[in-house]
Enzyme design. Structure first.
Site, mmCIF file in Angstrom:
data_model
loop_
_atom_site.group_PDB
_atom_site.id
_atom_site.type_symbol
_atom_site.label_atom_id
_atom_site.label_comp_id
_atom_site.label_asym_id
_atom_site.label_seq_id
_atom_site.Cartn_x
_atom_site.Cartn_y
_atom_site.Cartn_z
ATOM 1 N N SER A 118 0.856 -1.183 0.000
ATOM 2 C CA SER A 118 0.000 0.000 0.000
ATOM 3 C C SER A 118 0.893 1.234 0.000
ATOM 4 C CB SER A 118 -0.883 -0.029 1.244
ATOM 5 O OG SER A 118 -1.553 1.198 1.405
ATOM 6 N N LYS A 152 -1.325 -0.962 -4.272
ATOM 7 C CA LYS A 152 -2.510 -0.191 -3.864
ATOM 8 C C LYS A 152 -2.090 1.256 -3.668
ATOM 9 C CE LYS A 152 -4.667 -0.009 0.621
ATOM 10 N NZ LYS A 152 -5.270 -0.802 1.721
ATOM 11 N N LEU A 153 -2.848 2.155 -4.268
ATOM 12 C CA LEU A 153 -2.553 3.577 -4.160
ATOM 13 C C LEU A 153 -3.576 4.237 -3.253
ATOM 14 C CD1 LEU A 153 -2.142 4.415 -7.974
ATOM 15 C CD2 LEU A 153 -0.370 3.608 -6.382
ATOM 16 N N LYS A 154 -3.102 4.989 -2.281
ATOM 17 C CA LYS A 154 -4.014 5.816 -1.494
ATOM 18 C C LYS A 154 -4.434 6.993 -2.366
ATOM 19 C CE LYS A 154 -3.953 3.782 2.539
ATOM 20 N NZ LYS A 154 -5.165 3.311 3.203
ATOM 21 N N ASP A 202 -7.369 3.034 -2.573
ATOM 22 C CA ASP A 202 -8.016 3.066 -1.265
ATOM 23 C C ASP A 202 -8.261 4.523 -0.890
ATOM 24 O OD1 ASP A 202 -8.905 2.760 1.308
ATOM 25 O OD2 ASP A 202 -7.102 1.774 2.082
ATOM 26 N N ASN A 245 -10.073 5.560 1.910
ATOM 27 C CA ASN A 245 -10.312 5.791 3.346
ATOM 28 C C ASN A 245 -11.497 6.738 3.582
ATOM 29 O OD1 ASN A 245 -6.955 5.266 3.541
ATOM 30 N ND2 ASN A 245 -8.269 4.205 5.002
ATOM 31 N N GLU A 289 -11.276 0.628 -2.734
ATOM 32 C CA GLU A 289 -11.463 0.312 -1.312
ATOM 33 C C GLU A 289 -12.035 1.515 -0.557
ATOM 34 O OE1 GLU A 289 -7.875 -1.304 0.309
ATOM 35 O OE2 GLU A 289 -8.472 -0.969 2.383
ATOM 36 N N ASP A 305 -13.502 -1.721 3.966
ATOM 37 C CA ASP A 305 -12.492 -1.850 5.021
ATOM 38 C C ASP A 305 -13.100 -1.284 6.313
ATOM 39 O OD1 ASP A 305 -10.335 -1.444 6.761
ATOM 40 O OD2 ASP A 305 -9.057 -0.416 5.330
ATOM 41 N N LYS A 339 -9.193 -7.129 8.535
ATOM 42 C CA LYS A 339 -8.087 -6.776 9.442
ATOM 43 C C LYS A 339 -8.506 -7.307 10.794
ATOM 44 C CE LYS A 339 -6.866 -2.441 7.124
ATOM 45 N NZ LYS A 339 -7.071 -0.976 7.111
ATOM 46 N N GLY A 368 -3.820 -4.250 6.402
ATOM 47 C CA GLY A 368 -2.744 -3.974 7.346
ATOM 48 C C GLY A 368 -2.932 -2.628 7.988
HETATM 49 O O1 SMG Z 1 0.003 -2.162 6.863
HETATM 50 O O2 SMG Z 1 0.754 -1.908 4.866
HETATM 51 C C1 SMG Z 1 0.038 -1.579 5.795
HETATM 52 C C2 SMG Z 1 -0.855 -0.379 5.599
HETATM 53 C C3 SMG Z 1 -1.963 -0.703 4.684
HETATM 54 O O3 SMG Z 1 -3.063 1.057 3.585
HETATM 55 C C4 SMG Z 1 -2.958 0.399 4.584
HETATM 56 N N1 SMG Z 1 -3.729 0.614 5.647
HETATM 57 O O4 SMG Z 1 -6.999 1.823 5.067
HETATM 58 O O5 SMG Z 1 -6.096 -0.012 4.520
HETATM 59 C C5 SMG Z 1 -6.020 1.083 5.049
HETATM 60 C C6 SMG Z 1 -4.747 1.605 5.672
HETATM 61 C C7 SMG Z 1 -5.008 2.047 7.056
HETATM 62 C C8 SMG Z 1 -3.813 2.388 7.857
HETATM 63 S S1 SMG Z 1 -3.388 4.019 7.774
HETATM 64 C C9 SMG Z 1 -2.186 4.227 8.992
HETATM 65 MG MG MG Z 2 -8.120 0.618 3.714
#
Ligand code: SMG
Ligand code: MG
Length: 369
Positions: free
Chosen positions: A136, A162-164, A189, A191, A214, A239, A263, A291
């Site tokens: 990610s 995966k790109l935020k 993703d 969020n 996501e 998520d 998760k 994660g």
């Molecule tokens: O553990 O590689 C990891 C992070 C994966 O993108 C990731 N987590 O929304 O899935 C999600 C984010 C939440 C954590 S942000 C600190």
């Molecule tokens: Mg997520």
């Protein structure tokens, strides 16, 4: 079956290799609550996935610390000789707070399985010896920087990128990565940064053959996620919206998603995570292991979970080196083929290194009955 004698909380601070920016904030350091639990027979470890601020969910480190110290720990310390099957009922006096619960549940299950000499993966019925790793990538300052990071991770062997994304840093970024890498498994993703009014953005993203989008919308809005899923071709993955097996069942019934990110640290621990897996598997909905930038303790939990049969998509289960210059445990390494081995020692199969625990503990508290 053995009595819980003590629960020790540690507030851990670990430097990250690079800041991790999401639509709700930037982490520059990993700070989390670590639980060590002593039974008559063994010691167990659990990691709380909350962060300093309540940005990903309502939970946050200082709150989780108090919930564990003042409510969850007393429930376990006061129990006679609890078994794994008793744990839900014992902790049910605390409503919500699944991240705080997960740390305690996972530590208890770890201790129980260590005492029995059984690996968590075996106990879960997880047959796989290796799991497929994705990575990610946080929101980068520039598109060029993002492309460099993508190249680096692909060179290391990661099998899914995966790109935020967030409003304004979405379609162009995805287009740049997709044109540089037409064939990779790619997802985004958000969020929960968008609303249903942003349908044009999702329609534009629909053109890039993404594996999934996501958590596009607010975590509590299953109905609008269903509306969005009907309006686009790309699979929606949830998520933040899924905090229990009941949430997963509701989302599936409503058509709010076609994929679920599991998760264990978000849903109240490894026992509920198994239920989420089972609900999704029975409905034919693929799951993958998310994660929360976990240390080696949480990563070991995640890897055992990711070895279960319903986990058919690469997870955010990256190697220690993707997160930390020096992990809390012995580092988890990824092979060049983009897979990581599942720990098979008793319990989660790993413990924090004593030297690292001492170096990274910002404060600790021992709770006894
Ligand atoms: O553990 O590689 C990891 C992070 C994966 O993108 C990731 N987590 O929304 O899935 C999600 C984010 C939440 C954590 S942000 C600190
Ligand atoms: Mg997520």
């Amino acid at each position: 079956m053995s009595a819980v004698r003590a629960i020790e909380l540690h507030m851990i601070g670990l430097p990250l290799v690079r800041p991790f920016r999401t639509s709700f904030g930037t982490s520059t350091e990993k700070i989390c609550v670590l639980v060590r639990l002593d039974t008559d027979d063994a010691e167990g470890w659990g990691e709380c996935v909350a962060e300093v601020e309540p940005g990903y969910s309502e939970e946050f480190n200082e709150g989780a610390w108090l919930v564990i110290r003042d409510h969850l720990a007393p429930a376990l310390l006061g129990a006679d000789a609890p078994e794994i099957d008793d744990i839900d009922a014992l902790l049910s006096r605390v409503r919500g707070n699944p991240m705080a619960k997960a740390a305690v549940v996972d530590a208890f299950v770890d201790a129980e399985l260590r005492a029995r000499g059984v690996a968590l993966a075996t106990w879960l019925g997880a047959g796989r010896e290796r799991v497929v790793c994705g990575v990610s990538i946080g929101i980068a300052d520039t598109t060029d920087e993002l492309l460099d990071q993508v190249d680096g991770y692909l060179d290391e062997g990661y099998q899914r990128i995966k790109l935020k994304v967030e409003p304004g840093l979405d379609v162009d970024r995805v287009e740049a990565v997709r044109s540089a890498h037409p064939d990779i498994a790619l997802s985004v993703d958000a969020n929960a940064a968008y609303s249903i009014e942003d349908l044009d953005v999702f329609r534009a993203l629909d053109e890039f053959d993404l594996l999934m989008i996501e958590q596009p919308l607010h975590h509590a809005d299953l109905v609008r996620h269903a509306e969005l899923q009907r309006a686009i071709g790309t699979d929606v993955c949830l998520d933040e919206s899924i905090r229990s097996a009941a949430d997963a069942a509701a989302a599936i019934q409503l058509g709010s998603c076609r994929i679920v990110n599991v998760k264990q640290g978000r849903v109240g621990g490894i026992i509920e995570a198994r239920r989420v897996h089972d609900v999704c598997r029975a409905a034919g909905v693929p799951v993958w292991c998310g994660g929360m930038l976990e240390t080696g303790v949480g990563r070991a939990q995640n890897l055992a979970l990711a070895a279960m049969p319903g986990f058919t998509l690469p997870g955010d289960t990256s190697a220690s080196g993707r997160y930390f210059p020096d992990d809390l445990t012995e580092p988890f390494m990824m092979a060049a083929d983009g897979t990581m081995s599942v720990p098979m020692g008793p319990g989660i199969g790993i413990v924090p290194r004593q030297d690292r625990l001492a170096e990274t503990t910002m404060r600790s508290e021992l709770i006894t009955s």
